[in-house]
Design a protein around this motif. Structure first.
Motif, mmCIF file in Angstrom:
data_model
loop_
_atom_site.group_PDB
_atom_site.id
_atom_site.type_symbol
_atom_site.label_atom_id
_atom_site.label_comp_id
_atom_site.label_asym_id
_atom_site.label_seq_id
_atom_site.Cartn_x
_atom_site.Cartn_y
_atom_site.Cartn_z
ATOM 1 N N SER A 110 6.040 -29.044 19.942
ATOM 2 C CA SER A 110 6.361 -28.517 21.262
ATOM 3 C C SER A 110 6.178 -27.003 21.309
ATOM 4 O O SER A 110 6.738 -26.275 20.474
ATOM 5 C CB SER A 110 7.803 -28.859 21.631
ATOM 6 N N PRO A 111 5.412 -26.498 22.268
ATOM 7 C CA PRO A 111 5.152 -25.054 22.334
ATOM 8 C C PRO A 111 6.361 -24.227 22.762
ATOM 9 O O PRO A 111 6.337 -23.007 22.662
ATOM 10 C CB PRO A 111 4.014 -24.957 23.364
ATOM 11 N N ILE A 112 7.416 -24.880 23.256
ATOM 12 C CA ILE A 112 8.587 -24.096 23.685
ATOM 13 C C ILE A 112 9.529 -23.813 22.515
ATOM 14 O O ILE A 112 10.509 -23.078 22.679
ATOM 15 C CB ILE A 112 9.360 -24.802 24.819
ATOM 16 N N LEU A 113 9.234 -24.381 21.332
ATOM 17 C CA LEU A 113 10.086 -24.155 20.173
ATOM 18 C C LEU A 113 9.495 -23.061 19.294
ATOM 19 O O LEU A 113 8.297 -23.053 19.013
ATOM 20 C CB LEU A 113 10.236 -25.445 19.367
ATOM 21 N N ARG A 114 10.344 -22.167 18.850
ATOM 22 C CA ARG A 114 9.887 -21.039 18.038
ATOM 23 C C ARG A 114 9.583 -21.480 16.612
ATOM 24 O O ARG A 114 8.527 -21.184 16.068
ATOM 25 C CB ARG A 114 10.946 -19.934 18.064
ATOM 26 N N GLU A 115 10.541 -22.178 15.967
ATOM 27 C CA GLU A 115 10.345 -22.610 14.592
ATOM 28 C C GLU A 115 10.718 -24.076 14.363
ATOM 29 O O GLU A 115 10.311 -24.666 13.366
ATOM 30 C CB GLU A 115 11.170 -21.729 13.635
ATOM 31 N N ARG A 170 2.287 -16.825 4.548
ATOM 32 C CA ARG A 170 3.462 -16.283 3.853
ATOM 33 C C ARG A 170 3.659 -16.978 2.506
ATOM 34 O O ARG A 170 3.890 -16.328 1.482
ATOM 35 C CB ARG A 170 4.701 -16.446 4.729
ATOM 36 N N ILE A 171 3.564 -18.312 2.517
ATOM 37 C CA ILE A 171 3.783 -19.071 1.284
ATOM 38 C C ILE A 171 2.665 -18.803 0.289
ATOM 39 O O ILE A 171 2.907 -18.636 -0.917
ATOM 40 C CB ILE A 171 3.888 -20.577 1.588
ATOM 41 N N GLN A 172 1.433 -18.766 0.760
ATOM 42 C CA GLN A 172 0.323 -18.470 -0.146
ATOM 43 C C GLN A 172 0.484 -17.099 -0.785
ATOM 44 O O GLN A 172 0.203 -16.920 -1.972
ATOM 45 C CB GLN A 172 -1.000 -18.540 0.613
ATOM 46 N N SER A 189 10.741 -6.996 1.564
ATOM 47 C CA SER A 189 10.328 -6.913 2.970
ATOM 48 C C SER A 189 11.473 -6.366 3.794
ATOM 49 O O SER A 189 12.643 -6.418 3.383
ATOM 50 C CB SER A 189 9.904 -8.286 3.502
ATOM 51 N N ALA A 190 11.140 -5.844 4.979
ATOM 52 C CA ALA A 190 12.129 -5.155 5.811
ATOM 53 C C ALA A 190 12.973 -6.108 6.640
ATOM 54 O O ALA A 190 13.906 -5.678 7.317
ATOM 55 C CB ALA A 190 11.434 -4.137 6.714
ATOM 56 N N ASP A 191 12.646 -7.393 6.648
ATOM 57 C CA ASP A 191 13.483 -8.369 7.354
ATOM 58 C C ASP A 191 13.474 -9.680 6.569
ATOM 59 O O ASP A 191 12.870 -9.781 5.499
ATOM 60 C CB ASP A 191 13.021 -8.576 8.796
ATOM 61 N N ALA A 192 14.145 -10.687 7.117
ATOM 62 C CA ALA A 192 14.328 -11.944 6.388
ATOM 63 C C ALA A 192 13.231 -12.965 6.663
ATOM 64 O O ALA A 192 13.341 -14.111 6.220
ATOM 65 C CB ALA A 192 15.692 -12.537 6.754
ATOM 66 N N THR A 193 12.159 -12.588 7.367
ATOM 67 C CA THR A 193 11.124 -13.546 7.754
ATOM 68 C C THR A 193 10.514 -14.254 6.545
ATOM 69 O O THR A 193 10.336 -15.477 6.547
ATOM 70 C CB THR A 193 10.021 -12.846 8.565
ATOM 71 N N MET A 194 10.170 -13.490 5.509
ATOM 72 C CA MET A 194 9.552 -14.090 4.327
ATOM 73 C C MET A 194 10.514 -15.058 3.646
ATOM 74 O O MET A 194 10.125 -16.172 3.256
ATOM 75 C CB MET A 194 9.116 -12.996 3.351
ATOM 76 N N GLN A 195 11.773 -14.671 3.505
ATOM 77 C CA GLN A 195 12.750 -15.529 2.840
ATOM 78 C C GLN A 195 13.012 -16.804 3.641
ATOM 79 O O GLN A 195 13.097 -17.901 3.083
ATOM 80 C CB GLN A 195 14.063 -14.781 2.620
ATOM 81 N N GLU A 196 13.114 -16.674 4.963
ATOM 82 C CA GLU A 196 13.354 -17.855 5.800
ATOM 83 C C GLU A 196 12.180 -18.829 5.719
ATOM 84 O O GLU A 196 12.383 -20.051 5.665
ATOM 85 C CB GLU A 196 13.588 -17.410 7.247
ATOM 86 N N ALA A 197 10.948 -18.298 5.710
ATOM 87 C CA ALA A 197 9.771 -19.162 5.575
ATOM 88 C C ALA A 197 9.784 -19.865 4.220
ATOM 89 O O ALA A 197 9.451 -21.058 4.125
ATOM 90 C CB ALA A 197 8.496 -18.344 5.737
ATOM 91 N N TRP A 198 10.174 -19.140 3.190
ATOM 92 C CA TRP A 198 10.213 -19.729 1.848
ATOM 93 C C TRP A 198 11.251 -20.848 1.771
ATOM 94 O O TRP A 198 11.003 -21.898 1.182
ATOM 95 C CB TRP A 198 10.516 -18.649 0.814
#
Length: 630
Positions: free
Chosen positions: A349-354, A207-209, A230-239
């Motif tokens: 930890s694999p149980i954490l999403r972000e 995303r950042i690249q 973009s259709a959701d906030a995923t890109m902005q949240e990653a940025w």
């Protein structure tokens, strides 16, 4: 290029250094490849000082850079914005659309006032079909477009569909650049002002690249804009997460912060009470750190392919451990025929999403060579170099480790019938499987694993044996010291030489035999657990094998995965003693066991196939493990 040169000189560091005698320094751009063991060895073999450049000093596979802490320079993103080297992006949320045509109409509406003549738009898609569909729709609406995907073929009716990115000197004056992966990194065009995300990415690094492609500001203009649609906030949240990461005085990623592991180790308590003992912190980097390990009586018994040297294998296993994100803390030699690696893996930890929570795990790998058999005990699985340079001990000898006076209490069986509709495998358990009445059709099944009990020197021992990797595990009285493990290796070696007849419960079923000639596949069936694979892209559909295989013609057979037919080639690799499977069509899924391997690489490595040969044998988990076909 440097890796290819290194291979041409036979991976010889002396010859490599002689080729580069006339140079002063190696300068590496896009140096996030450097932590890969093969690449790293090649560039270091030049014997020259190395200068690394990268805008993304973090890797998805978590491999570490080895850097001189006194010789590095960081130019932060924040500073680059202040210096007007980079633009600041503006993120806009677009509406959800029901079709490609609707999406393109919405996109054209958004950019109408944002893009002037000579400025370009990158459209990111999630697969080949979407790249082509978006490009054709843009072209039909009178817009100039170049679409890039490695699977495209020349089409005179659609010359804008390209297999590779056109060089700057020959790049068409197109307003829209559509792609899946080709324009994510290494693409520099300051005229690109808008990024439109039709289908998203599976990781923040990509995303950042991708956002980085629209930020170039070579003229240092003050009032210049860049837009991400973009259709959701995923890109902005990653940025926003990336900017917080960059803003720190000393931003860390696993790839650039090997010292962070030392900090985690130093944070361990010096002494505490746990599980019935007062426990002191150990020096895990000491030469005799292996004395602290509690060894399990579990091993894979192997035979080398061709000439064998323990020291040579040790170097290859070191590379394997590095490739699997394990940092070697120490390598010990309890005796001249044994090497023990103590290694550390670090993960979030694999149980954490972000969110972040760092976890550590210690592991060990033991290699013991007695002149005939290689005993490999690994807390985390068999290293790939061991798989590639050895074969499992002959299964006919392995079955004798549960000899005729043993009591077999459980077994797993694999069916010789390769029909797509047959039962693939069976599992049995009983107080004594030998006392269970035989069934019609038992002989069509082959022994795969067995567990039971036997008496050794007056002591009852629980034992597991598995044909595929020559696995043996014992449950018996043990304190986990190395001398006990070594004595157990010697005991198994003597038992293998005796070649005792197997327990009657095992002999009831098809037993492995050894083939002498290279097998030719006549019928193939993929045999894998679909739930152990995940899509490469976040949120993708689960893996579904609609058709697992069939008859092999001219070295090829067909499978159907998620509704798409795929031609697969299969051939016997005499050097590795296994079947190799490969296809021109990639499968966008990866194993949860080894996420770095492609789908076909993992299927080949684990031999997740059943093969009937032209000679009438049925290879159930090949590697020279064959069952007589009934």
């Amino acid at each position: 290029m440097v890796l290819q040169i290194y291979k041409t000189v036979g991976n010889d560091s002396i010859q490599m250094a002689s080729l580069f005698q006339g140079f002063a320094t190696v300068v590496v751009d896009e140096c996030h490849y450097e932590p890969a063991p093969g690449w790293s060895r090649a560039v270091r073999a030049t014997g020259l000082p190395i200068c690394l450049f990268t805008a993304t000093p973090f890797r998805n596979d978590n491999r570490m850079f080895v850097l001189d802490e006194d010789a590095h320079y960081r130019y932060s993103h924040l500073q680059a914005v202040k210096d007007r080297v980079l633009r600041e992006p503006t993120f806009l949320i677009t509406r959800e659309t029901a079709s490609v045509s609707d999406y393109v109409d919405d996109l054209l509406g958004h950019i109408a006032e944002k893009v002037t003549e000579g400025e370009r738009v990158i459209v990111r898609c999630g697969n080949r079909a979407s790249v082509e569909a978006v490009a054709r729709t843009l072209s039909a609406k009178g817009r100039t477009v170049v679409a890039v995907h490695e699977a495209f073929v020349h089409d005179e009716a659609a010359p804008y569909l390209r297999r590779s990115v056109p060089a700057p000197s020959g790049r068409p004056d197109a307003q829209f650049l559509v792609h899946q992966h080709k324009l994510t990194e290494g693409f520099d065009d300051p005229s690109v002002k808008v990024l439109a995300v039709y289908e998203g990415f599976g990781n923040d690094r990509s995303r950042i690249q991708q956002v980085g492609r629209i930020l170039r500001n070579p003229t240092r203009a003050e009032d210049t804009s860049a837009f991400v649609l973009s259709a959701d906030a995923t890109m902005q949240e990653a940025w926003e997460r990336y900017r917080k990461f960059d803003a720190g005085d000393d931003p860390k990623s696993v790839a650039t912060d090997p010292a962070g592991v030392a900090e985690l180790l130093d944070a361990q308590p010096e002494i505490f009470y746990w599980d019935r003992l007062f426990r002191e912190q150990a020096d895990l980097r000491a030469d005799e750190a292996w004395k602290e390990i509690k060894f399990r009586l579990s091993t894979s018994i192997r035979r080398p392919i061709g000439a064998f040297g323990l020291d040579s294998l040790v170097k290859q296993v070191e590379d394997d451990l590095a490739c699997n994100d394990r940092q070697i803390l120490s390598t010990g030699s309890p005796d001249e025929d044994t090497r023990v690696f103590l290694h550390l893996s670090v993960r979030n930890s694999p149980i954490l999403r972000e969110a972040a929570f760092v976890e550590m795990a210690l592991g060990y790998t033991v290699l013991h060579w007695n002149g005939e058999h290689l005993f490999v005990s690994d807390s985390d699985g068999l290293p790939e170099s061991v798989r590639s340079h050895t074969i499992s001990v002959g299964a006919g000898a392995l079955v004798g480790l549960l000899p005729s006076d043993s009591t077999v209490t459980s077994m797993s069986l694999t069916n010789n019938d390769l029909s797509d509709w047959s039962v693939r495998s069976r599992s049995l358990s009983a107080r004594d499987v030998a006392l269970v009445a035989a069934e019609v059709g038992d002989s069509t099944f082959g022994y795969s694993t067995a567990s039971g009990t036997l008496v050794i020197e007056g002591n009852r021992v629980g034992r597991y044996t598995g044909v595929k990797n020559g696995r043996v595990s014992d449950s018996r009285s043990s304190k986990g010291h190395y001398p006990e493990l070594r004595a157990w290796f010697d005991e198994l070696s003597v038992a293998l030489q005796r070649e005792d007849p197997p327990a009657s419960a095992i002999a009831r079923y098809g037993l492995p035999v050894t083939i002498s000639d290279p097998p030719i596949a006549a019928h193939v069936l993929l045999d894998l657990a679909q739930h152990t694979f995940e899509p490469l892209e976040e949120g993708g559909d689960p893996l579904v094998i609609d058709c697992s295989g069939g008859v092999v013609e001219h070295g090829q057979f067909e499978v159907e995965i998620n509704g798409s037919p795929i031609d697969v080639s299969i051939r016997w690799d005499s050097a590795l003693n296994r079947f190799e499977l490969f296809s021109a069509r990639s499968v966008p899924y990866r194993s949860t066991i080894d996420p770095r391997s492609t789908f076909w690489q993992f299927v080949t490595r684990e031999q997740l196939v059943k093969v009937a040969t032209a000679g009438g044998a049925c290879l159930l988990e090949p590697k020279l493990l064959v069952h007589e076909a009934s």
